[in-house]
Design an enzyme around this catalytic site. Sequence first.
Site, short mmCIF file in Angstrom:
data_model
loop_
_atom_site.label_atom_id
_atom_site.label_comp_id
_atom_site.label_asym_id
_atom_site.label_seq_id
_atom_site.Cartn_x
_atom_site.Cartn_y
_atom_site.Cartn_z
N HIS A 27 0.85 -1.19 0.00
CA HIS A 27 0.00 0.00 0.00
C HIS A 27 0.88 1.24 0.00
O HIS A 27 1.98 1.23 0.56
CB HIS A 27 -0.91 0.00 1.23
N ASP B 49 -8.04 -4.35 -0.59
CA ASP B 49 -8.49 -4.73 -1.92
C ASP B 49 -8.30 -6.21 -2.20
O ASP B 49 -8.97 -6.78 -3.07
CB ASP B 49 -7.73 -3.91 -2.98
#
Length: 427
Positions: free
Chosen positions: A305, A362
């Site tokens: 991320h 995600d």
Amino acid sequence: MTDAAKLSLTGKDFEYPVMSGTIGPDVIDIRKLYAQTDNFTYDPGFTSTASCQSKLTYIDGDQGVLLHRGYPIGELAEQSSFMEVAYLLLNGELPDGDQLATFDRTITRHTMVHEQLAAFFRGFRRDAHPMAIMCGVVGALSAFYHDSTDIHDPAQRVIASHRLIAKIPTIAAMAYKYSVGQPFVYPDNSLSYTGNFLRMTFGVPAEPYEVNPAVEKAMDRIFILHADHEQNASTSTVRLAGSSGANPFACIAAGIACLWGPAHGGANEAALNMLREIGTPDKIPEYIARAKDKNDPFRLMGFGHRVYKNYDPRATVMQKTVREVFDALNVNDPLFETALRLEEIALSDDYFVEKKLFPNVDFYSGVILSAIGFPTSMFTVLFALARTVGWVAQWNEMITDPDQKIGRPRQLYSGPTQRSYVPLADR
């Protein structure tokens, strides 16, 4: 304010105040830098620049911490509701029973959209991407709700905020219905915010629709996990658009357009496609080896991320949610087993641990949404639905910030220096 930062430049010394927030890194106040030194800072992507002061959301990427108004995201996702989190982000505190009931009732009463908006949808091709429809329709809301576009009127700002939060699910469901050729389903005021959205999306006029409690809870949790995420690209876009004085509907449409980018809102779709490509757990070692090969274009999607250098706190909740949804729907999907095995292998592999490539939100959300029945084209729409709450809260905070100015980033110019125009005949 605490200490001061000292800068030596061209033989001169300058001091700039160091400001401290309630938590997180201090910031150097360089607002007078250009006026005093005739120099700008250079920070592509603004990764070392605080663009505003905010009380909404705090992230510590190294520790894997995400707080909304001080409350950990895990606690909110497990114990709260999306409407409660929406109230919290907008108002600063968790509501009591009466406040939540009033807020919920207000949002519910705003869920219908102007009937003429239905004609708007028919102007799009049937195969139009739902995000293209969202950009157009949300931007057009200001043409239908003139009584809530005066950003200088606090009452109108509240009404616009409520309208956006309430109508986005209706518009999102309409975008889906239009894409599959089914009639629009009107809101049902007896249902919850999330249950109403599920009914408008998957219900049909020919028969009653029963909301599955496990699916409703999972979707509500997904909305909470995506409600706000500090000054990301789409939120910064909303603030930048709002800094010019644009109406709130236009600002949220700008945020939706930014979110549409695959590097921002499309990551869960990419992660799902990757899991489908891998197929079964026995093929994971092959793809792990490919991910490590710099000459192979394959990349593990849903890992790592931009902010989190530790485990994404939202992913922990999402992993549990996947199992609940699969159990409730009796889904036996090898994708989930592949996801679990891939996570297990990656977390124990020195390569991924060293590079801090941990699963993010995600990685699991695409699997859940697919199991519920959403096509991949709707994934980013659902992200926009949830994030509208954060965008609206950020926009409201920006409007009332006395230090807010119209956004105007500067640049390091590297083009030609001044030169004279050469007539066409002489070139």
